[in-house]
Motif scaffolding. Structure first.
Motif, PDB file in Angstrom:
ATOM      1  N   UNK A 103       0.637  -1.242   0.307  1.00 53.75           N
ATOM      2  CA  UNK A 103      -0.127   0.253   0.086  1.00 53.75           C
ATOM      3  C   UNK A 103       0.858   1.545  -0.346  1.00 53.75           C
ATOM      4  N   UNK A 104       2.011   1.422   0.861  1.00 58.72           N
ATOM      5  CA  UNK A 104       2.751   2.083   0.430  1.00 58.72           C
ATOM      6  C   UNK A 104       2.927   2.217  -1.100  1.00 58.72           C
ATOM      7  N   UNK A 105       3.652   1.160  -1.152  1.00 57.76           N
ATOM      8  CA  UNK A 105       3.572   1.907  -3.144  1.00 57.76           C
ATOM      9  C   UNK A 105       2.907   2.682  -4.108  1.00 57.76           C
ATOM     10  N   UNK A 106       2.059   1.663  -2.998  1.00 61.66           N
ATOM     11  CA  UNK A 106       0.339   2.474  -4.583  1.00 61.66           C
ATOM     12  C   UNK A 106       0.530   3.835  -3.579  1.00 61.66           C
ATOM     13  N   UNK A 107       0.934   3.831  -2.809  1.00 57.07           N
ATOM     14  CA  UNK A 107       0.856   5.575  -2.018  1.00 57.07           C
ATOM     15  C   UNK A 107       2.099   6.673  -3.504  1.00 57.07           C
ATOM     16  N   UNK A 108       3.300   5.795  -2.880  1.00 57.66           N
ATOM     17  CA  UNK A 108       4.531   6.497  -3.518  1.00 57.66           C
ATOM     18  C   UNK A 108       4.141   6.769  -4.996  1.00 57.66           C
ATOM     19  N   UNK A 109       3.360   5.757  -5.952  1.00 54.21           N
ATOM     20  CA  UNK A 109       3.304   5.545  -6.482  1.00 54.21           C
ATOM     21  C   UNK A 109       2.055   6.825  -7.438  1.00 54.21           C
ATOM     22  N   UNK A 110       1.039   7.404  -6.340  1.00 55.57           N
ATOM     23  CA  UNK A 110       0.096   8.179  -6.446  1.00 55.57           C
ATOM     24  C   UNK A 110       0.667   8.940  -6.501  1.00 55.57           C
ATOM     25  N   UNK A 111       1.645   9.426  -5.500  1.00 54.50           N
ATOM     26  CA  UNK A 111       2.021  10.626  -4.834  1.00 54.50           C
ATOM     27  C   UNK A 111       3.183  11.376  -5.446  1.00 54.50           C
ATOM     28  N   UNK A 112       4.234  10.997  -5.936  1.00 50.04           N
ATOM     29  CA  UNK A 112       5.363  10.817  -6.355  1.00 50.04           C
ATOM     30  C   UNK A 112       5.493  10.585  -7.845  1.00 50.04           C
ATOM     31  N   UNK A 113       5.324   9.373  -8.428  1.00 50.92           N
ATOM     32  CA  UNK A 113       5.488   9.240  -9.662  1.00 50.92           C
ATOM     33  C   UNK A 113       4.370   9.971 -10.538  1.00 50.92           C
ATOM     34  N   UNK A 114       3.115   9.504 -10.324  1.00 51.00           N
ATOM     35  CA  UNK A 114       1.871  10.679 -10.724  1.00 51.00           C
ATOM     36  C   UNK A 114       2.150  11.715 -10.276  1.00 51.00           C
ATOM     37  N   UNK A 117      -8.898   6.635  -6.374  1.00 54.54           N
ATOM     38  CA  UNK A 117      -8.177   5.965  -6.485  1.00 54.54           C
ATOM     39  C   UNK A 117      -7.728   6.787  -7.248  1.00 54.54           C
ATOM     40  N   UNK A 118      -8.077   6.601  -8.401  1.00 52.77           N
ATOM     41  CA  UNK A 118      -7.988   6.430 -10.470  1.00 52.77           C
ATOM     42  C   UNK A 118      -8.565   7.861 -10.542  1.00 52.77           C
ATOM     43  N   UNK A 119      -9.611   8.695  -9.853  1.00 56.84           N
ATOM     44  CA  UNK A 119     -10.150   9.859 -10.439  1.00 56.84           C
ATOM     45  C   UNK A 119      -9.351  10.901  -9.547  1.00 56.84           C
ATOM     46  N   UNK A 120      -9.252  10.510  -8.230  1.00 62.75           N
ATOM     47  CA  UNK A 120      -8.658  11.318  -7.452  1.00 62.75           C
ATOM     48  C   UNK A 120      -7.037  11.317  -7.712  1.00 62.75           C
ATOM     49  N   UNK A 121      -5.751  10.533  -7.453  1.00 60.02           N
ATOM     50  CA  UNK A 121      -4.707  10.484  -6.948  1.00 60.02           C
ATOM     51  C   UNK A 121      -4.412  10.078  -7.916  1.00 60.02           C
ATOM     52  N   UNK A 122      -4.956   9.315  -8.586  1.00 60.00           N
ATOM     53  CA  UNK A 122      -4.049   8.800  -9.912  1.00 60.00           C
ATOM     54  C   UNK A 122      -4.366   8.855 -11.316  1.00 60.00           C
ATOM     55  N   UNK A 123      -4.483  10.185 -10.776  1.00 66.36           N
ATOM     56  CA  UNK A 123      -5.186  11.100 -12.370  1.00 66.36           C
ATOM     57  C   UNK A 123      -4.834  11.263 -13.147  1.00 66.36           C
ATOM     58  N   UNK A 124      -3.278  11.206 -12.410  1.00 69.70           N
ATOM     59  CA  UNK A 124      -1.512  11.814 -13.765  1.00 69.70           C
ATOM     60  C   UNK A 124      -1.642  10.227 -14.993  1.00 69.70           C
ATOM     61  N   UNK A 125      -2.110   8.948 -13.738  1.00 69.21           N
ATOM     62  CA  UNK A 125      -2.152   8.051 -14.819  1.00 69.21           C
ATOM     63  C   UNK A 125      -2.707   8.064 -16.019  1.00 69.21           C
ATOM     64  N   UNK A 126      -3.958   8.603 -15.635  1.00 68.64           N
ATOM     65  CA  UNK A 126      -4.769   8.557 -16.914  1.00 68.64           C
ATOM     66  C   UNK A 126      -4.744   9.364 -18.095  1.00 68.64           C
TER      67      UNK A 126
END
Lengths: 321, 274, 331, 364
Positions: free
Chosen positions: A75-86, D339-348
């Protein structure tokens, strides 16, 4: 109050403060590196479930601990992916992780064990037992100090001692190592770190993963040491209390210890007394439940010194081109 | 840079200054870190003249503009058309400044002068959106604003003249024209203008300069802040130099030499201070 | 919508049959969950027994929050389930709201009370069962201090505590009884952490037998008691097997029998109040191979004698809910 | 330059995010040994296959409209109000006090008063976090989380203590008097000759929810206040330049946001339960986050997303009844949407922008 009662409340304080302390230090690493983490709760919950599930299946508490840490790291990795990478919103990512853990743990537990979202109760070897420190029994009869040593200091699970050892360790890492210096710098001024030729991304990922590791310990402690198995939503807001403690401690390791002990103490009192008679007023248990949050708001309001978070916290770092 | 110099010969007649519009006395600003950014600035601008404020970036000119524009608190005295402005109370804000006749083209137009995600028409009333003329009760009269913006963009030669495009879709020069149009079309008594041509293409520079001169000729007071000394020298009637939060000196534009200004900008007093 | 159904039509077969499940009984478990090893699990066991014996099928759901109660009742009533069996007193009010809308459906409340023509109320004489295990606790205790840990602080649980205390005092008038409630909300039914902490607290005060009447919270009580080497007493279901040799006995509340009976009666169920007491074997104490070594012959003789006297009316066990007070215990 | 057309931003990205969330949820269902197609079918049937199902879907959707609007309004000012849950709880208290302690001759008057009461209590609960953010810079996310817990403890205390009627066992207030019971969709549609399930809890609050969507749209895009809120959200320095007080806008926006969250209570407390129970909000405050993100903070988007989540909620409840898939599946879907519409928005967004850029180059 008698000494033995006081000792028991303090003993209970130590037990209840341990998960808070681990989660609080976890948050400290992450936030000091500039990554807000309101997903402590979710990571702890996931770790609690997986540690209990694997411990129940294999019968080994150590394998359980490992599984809990892996789940939390994922889950930390997921948070990192969202917060750092993307470069997504760190707060939203944290919210998502909390819900993800809340839903998935029950879903998987139900499908795996068919016990209404619980794991089976863990037998002895699948739990962390109490460690009796050398001489505890022998010294028990010594007045005052004996009981303190035997009741309060001895007789906890290994994770409690690990948690308390993490406090000086965290302090040492943050303030005495180069890694710690850079970690703090990346939370205050990532541009400067980047200019110095150090990877902001790598530093932040390390911080987030350390956070995952500590949350994993916290979750495993809940399910395999404090309790004997996982029940739905067993973190019960501890991740948020840890977050509150982090603010209370103003992002400093030793203060994190004091803050979590204070909040653990409040929980211990609330567990034992439905209503606390203070002579003048009777404090209902709900007031004690709410007290950590109220105290944190008071701290945030700046009445007792101002809590200033790391300056670059919450902002994704975009390299200037 | 050679081509630019040629362009900077702005055609203009000598100024005919009228009554004082802005009088600043002993203005002081201390930033949150405790550093004194303005250390007792005094200056005045009269109707029908351009006061150029020269200085190396970071010597207090931004703070001066923000205080006068109502974005920053300060101590001291500022009078606008003889009436004192609120520098630290509830009326130390952009709305009160606009009501007092002060228009402001900020230095950082992308972060302050415009909302980059707003359409051009929305930006055309930014800061003037409380004007009763464009609202019915709490509602804004969007179609009227749109029509007005469309006409304004034609007059200021904004390209493309499509008011529905967001500000970020325009080039730097056209963004600046949108801001400038908004600030000067209402005929303010005082125009604060910071870095009017930074990041602006050559054609637009000329247009913007003409607008500033035309405003002066219409009898308005203008405070021009620019790090381009050439621009200051070409547009100003008087030039003040700021260094480390203090006015180092003031010279008439026709007497100014780049060397002397340069020395003052570096903090060297030339003995000609006003 | 229709497009969607056409699109998904192929896989619809099982779904359609589910909705048409007519006249099957339904069982709604209270907060705390079906596997609380106690109250709700007893209901589950009863339903499973009925299922195994009759080959019938029943619908079930577990309450997750207060606000879902009415929806669950309505959903089952809409689906044609009959009877709809509910556990826990908190269903009283929702049943009172929903039952009049479905006059042909029979609603059963275990522990609740609703006076309507299509509601069957099943109650138990928990004070009598608790009296018996209270006697056993007092006889097993060496410290003359015994504990009681209740779930949510409601009159029903005080009824348990009061019966227990009377049993303790009947054996040893000087015994100390420490009584704690876990909380004031339904969360108290499922808070093993708190159960564990309260147990440690009572042990600290000298208790060496602790009776838990707290649903899922009791799991934590029994666990901690076993860890700390003292005796505990389970509730509702037979919990002796959870920690063999460490659980003195369990106060049986035959929710399983109640559920089995109403499911067996099916649509022919009659409304009204039924109280399952000692004589009806609705309550009792558990004796099996897990606690055989803990229960002495003397203990068994005394308790069985008391049981007979209660049934015969020679011993009157005070029911807390009759006057909201307890002669031997203050809360 | 715009990297992609507006419709892609407003429609395509949420749809792709939703699809991703759906695919992963499907995989989760597969992983726990159930058939996702069958599950979807059950959800559709259970939530939309009868007026009873619709009644519940719209009932939940009404809750989510209010909480979604609450989060959306705050988003426009770049404030993340995670405290909808607590504000909605307090709204419930407002409704309960209005309904229990004042005499009402007719439901319509009670509804107006309750709406005001709910909005006031919800707004009051948002006031402190707003002031702390505006004046002290305390992060509103943290303070609103804290206020959620404080609200829960406060209501807990009220419902086991002062507000519990004599003799009551479970923690709740007394039933509201008959005169305050709101007409359900069944009552409203009957005069039109439409037979709507009597059992379903959807009620007149649904219409108020729609009205709230319209009014929020007017507020955001037609009023000066909305103009200022959006400007502040886009750029705080620009707002200060324009003479928009950050303090004032932060506080006003949060009051509106809290008021909207509080207004949810007219649906769940006044319209459905007709008494205040513990945890009456059932997490709707948090679902508001997913709804606002999914709906791109636009009232119409919020309306659609609220209906979608109403469907998920009711469909999920049905799933839990008929299959062994627990109700928590909804929480997983909710998490994935956030997650997808908020945090990973940029991924899409980033790959999509590349595709549009490539298409444009080819077209040019």
């Amino acid at each position: 109050m008698e000494l033995i009662t006081v000792l028991q409340i303090l003993d209970s304080t130590v037990r209840l403060a341990t998960p808070l302390l681990l989660a609080c230090l976890a948050g400290l690493f992450s936030e000091r590196a500039g990554i807000f983490d309101i997903g402590l709760e979710g990571k702890m919950l996931a770790a609690a479930f997986f540690s209990a599930a694997i411990a129940a299946v294999t019968g080994s508490v150590w394998l359980g601990l490992g599984a809990g840490i892996v789940a939390s790291l994922a889950l930390s990795g997921l948070h990192g992916l969202a917060a750092i990478t993307f470069r997504g919103n760190q707060l939203i990512s944290g919210v998502a992780i909390n819900f993800l853990a809340a839903g998935l743990t029950v879903l998987i537990a139900q499908s795996w064990f068919q016990q209404g979202g619980r794991t089976p109760s863990l037998p002895g070897e699948a739990r962390f037992g109490q460690i009796t420190l050398p001489g505890a029994e022998a010294l028990r009869e010594v007045p005052v100090l004996g009981p303190i040593y035997a009741e309060l200091i001895s007789g906890h699970s290994i994770l409690v001692y690990v948690a308390f050892a993490c406090v000086p360790l965290t302090w040492w890492i943050l303030y005495r190592t180069r890694f710690g210096l850079r970690l703090r710098a990346v939370g205050e001024n990532p541009e400067a770190v980047d200019t110095a030729g150090i990877s902001v991304v790598r530093l932040r990922y390390s911080a987030v993963l350390i956070c995952g590791l500590l949350c994993g310990l916290a979750g495993a402690y809940l399910a395999t040491a404090l309790q004997a198995g996982f029940v739905q939503d067993m973190t019960a807001g501890r991740g948020y209390i840890a977050l509150a403690a982090l603010i209370f401690a103003k992002w400093r390791p030793w203060h994190a210890l004091y803050a979590t002990l204070l909040f653990g103490f409040l929980q211990a009192i609330a567990l034992r007394y439905q209503n606390l008679d203070l002579g003048i007023v009777t404090l209902p248990v709900q007031a004690m439940d709410a007290l950590p949050y109220i105290l944190t708001v008071v701290i945030l309001a700046g009445f007792i010194g101002k809590a200033v978070p790391p300056r670059a916290g919450g902002e994704p770092y975009v390299k200037e081109r | 840079m050679v081509g630019r110099k040629v362009l900077l010969r702005v055609e203009k007649t000598p100024a005919t200054p009228g009554k004082p519009v802005l009088e600043v006395e002993n203005l002081r600003v201390i930033d949150p870190a405790g550093v004194e950014r303005l250390r007792g600035v005094s200056l005045n601008i009269r109707a029908g003249e351009v006061l150029g404020l020269a200085g190396v970036a970071g010597n207090g000119q931004s703070e001066l503009l923000e205080v006068l524009g109502g974005m920053m608190r300060a101590t001291g005295t500022v009078r606008m058309n003889g009436a004192p402005l609120d520098l630290s109370g509830p009326h130390a804000d952009g709305q009160s400044r606009r009501a007092a006749g002060i228009a402001h083209v900020p230095e950082d137009r992308q972060r302050k002068g415009l909302i980059m995600d707003y359409a051009a028409w929305e930006n055309s009333v930014f800061g003037y959106h409380r004007d009763p003329a464009i609202a019915t009760g709490p509602l804004m009269r969007n179609s009227a604003i749109l029509d007005h913006a469309s006409a304004q963009m034609q007059r200021f030669d904004v390209r493309p003249p499509n008011p529905r495009l967001p500000a970020k879709a325009f080039s730097g020069g056209n963004q600046q024209k949108v801001v400038l149009a908004r600030e000067i079309e209402r005929g303010p008594d005082l125009l604060l203008i910071g870095q009017p041509t930074r990041g602006v293409d050559i054609g637009a520079i000329e247009f913007i300069h003409q607008q500033i001169v035309a405003l002066r000729d219409a009898g308005k007071a203008i405070l021009l802040v620019s790090v381009e000394l050439d621009e200051i020298m070409a547009l100003s009637d008087r030039i003040a130099v700021i260094f480390d939060g203090r006015i180092m000196g003031e010279v008439a534009a026709q007497d100014a030499s780049a060397r002397e200004l340069g020395l003052m900008m570096a903090g060297v007093s030339t003995g000609k201070a006003a | 919508m229709t497009l969607m159904q056409t699109f998904l039509g192929a896989a619809a077969a099982t779904a359609l049959s589910a909705g048409a499940a007519l006249a099957e009984p339904a069982l709604i478990f209270d907060l705390g969950g079906k596997f609380d090893k106690s109250f709700n699990e007893a209901a589950f066991n009863g339903a499973e027994r009925w299922k195994a014996e009759t080959g019938g099928n029943y619908l079930e759901t577990v309450m997750q929050s207060e606000a879902q109660r009415e929806q669950a009742l309505r959903r089952f009533a809409e689906a044609g389930a009959n009877p709809i069996v509910t556990t826990g007193f908190a269903m009283s009010d929702p049943i009172a709201q929903v039952a009049p809308d479905y006059p042909d459906t029979m609603f059963v409340t275990i522990d609740g009370y609703v006076d309507l023509p299509n509601v069957k109320v099943i109650g138990f004489t928990e004070h009598e069962g608790s009296y018996l295990v209270g006697m056993m606790a007092a006889m097993a205790s060496k410290s003359n201090t015994v504990g009681f840990i209740g779930g949510m602080d409601v009159p029903l649980i005080r009824k348990f505590a009061c019966g227990y205390a009377q049993g303790v005092k009947a054996v040893n008038a000087d015994a100390t009884i420490i009584a704690n409630m876990t909380g004031t909300t339904p969360a108290a039914w499922n808070d093993p952490v708190k159960g564990s902490e309260l147990t440690l607290s009572q042990i600290g005060q000298g208790a060496d037998v602790i009776y838990a009447a707290a649903g899922g919270t009791g799991v934590g009580v029994l666990q901690t008691a076993a860890d700390e080497g003292i005796l505990s007493i389970g509730v509702d279901s037979n919990q002796n097997h959870l920690h063999p040799g460490k659980v003195l006995t369990s106060m049986l509340k035959r929710v399983d029998v109640a559920v089995y009976n109403v499911m067996k009666a099916g649509a022919d169920l009659e409304a009204g109040v039924e109280v399952l007491d000692l004589a009806a074997e609705g309550v009792g104490y558990a004796l099996d191979e897990n606690n055989a070594s803990l229960v002495s012959d003397e203990m068994k003789t005394a308790v069985d004698a008391a049981r007979a006297k209660i049934i015969a009316g020679e011993i009157k066990v005070h029911d807390y809910t009759s006057d909201d007070s307890c002669p031997v215990l203050t809360f | 330059m715009e990297r992609m057309p507006k419709w892609a931003d407003v429609v395509l990205i949420p749809l792709i995010s939703l699809l991703l969330a759906a695919v992963i949820s499907g995989l989760v269902i597969l992983a726990i040994g159930e058939d996702p197609i069958n599950a979807l079918n059950l959800m559709v049937k259970g939530a939309l296959g009868s007026t009873y199902g619709w009644g519940y879907t719209l009932y939940y959707a009404t809750n989510f409209m209010f909480t979604g609007l609450a989060v959306a309004v705050a988003f426009h000012a770049r404030l993340f109000n995670i405290g909808g849950e607590g504000q909605a709880m307090l709204g419930g208290l407002g409704v309960a006090l209005v309904c229990l302690y004042l005499p009402w001759p007719h439901w319509s008057l009670a509804l107006i008063a309750s709406t005001v009461g709910a909005a006031l209590f919800g707004a009051a609960w948002a006031l402190m976090p707003a002031v702390l953010q505006a004046k002290r810079g305390s992060h509103i996310v943290i303070t609103t989380i804290m206020f959620n817990f404080i609200a829960a403890a406060f209501l807990n205390w009220l419902l086991v203590g002062p507000l519990k009627p004599r003799g009551g066992m479970d923690p709740s207030t007394a039933r509201f008097p008959e005169a305050t019971n709101l007409p359900s969709l069944h009552d409203l549609l009957a005069p039109l000759g439409i037979a709507f399930s009597k059992a379903a809890p959807a009620n007149i609050s649904f219409l108020i929810g729609i009205l709230a969507c319209v009014l929020v749209w007017v507020l955001i895009w037609r009023t000066r206040l909305g103009y200022e809120i959006r400007a502040f959200g886009h750029s705080e320095p620009a707002a200060r330049y324009a003479g928009i007080s950050p303090t004032k806008i932060t506080v006003i926006t949060m009051l509106i946001s809290g008021g909207l969250a509080g207004m949810m209570a007219i649906n769940n407390v006044m319209g459905e339960a007709e008494r205040l129970v513990l945890n009456a909000t059932e997490g709707a405050g948090f679902i508001g986050i997913a709804v606002a993100l999914m709906g791109r903070s636009h009232p119409f988007g919020v309306f659609l997303a609220a209906i979608l989540f109403g469907f998920l909620y009711q469909g999920g409840a049905e799933l839990a009844l008929w299959t062994s898939i627990p109700r928590e599946l909804i929480i997983v879907i909710q998490a994935l949407v956030i997650l997808f519409t908020g945090a990973l928005d940029n991924m899409v967004r980033i790959p999509l922008e590349r595709i549009f850029m490539a298409l444009r180059r080819r077209g040019a």
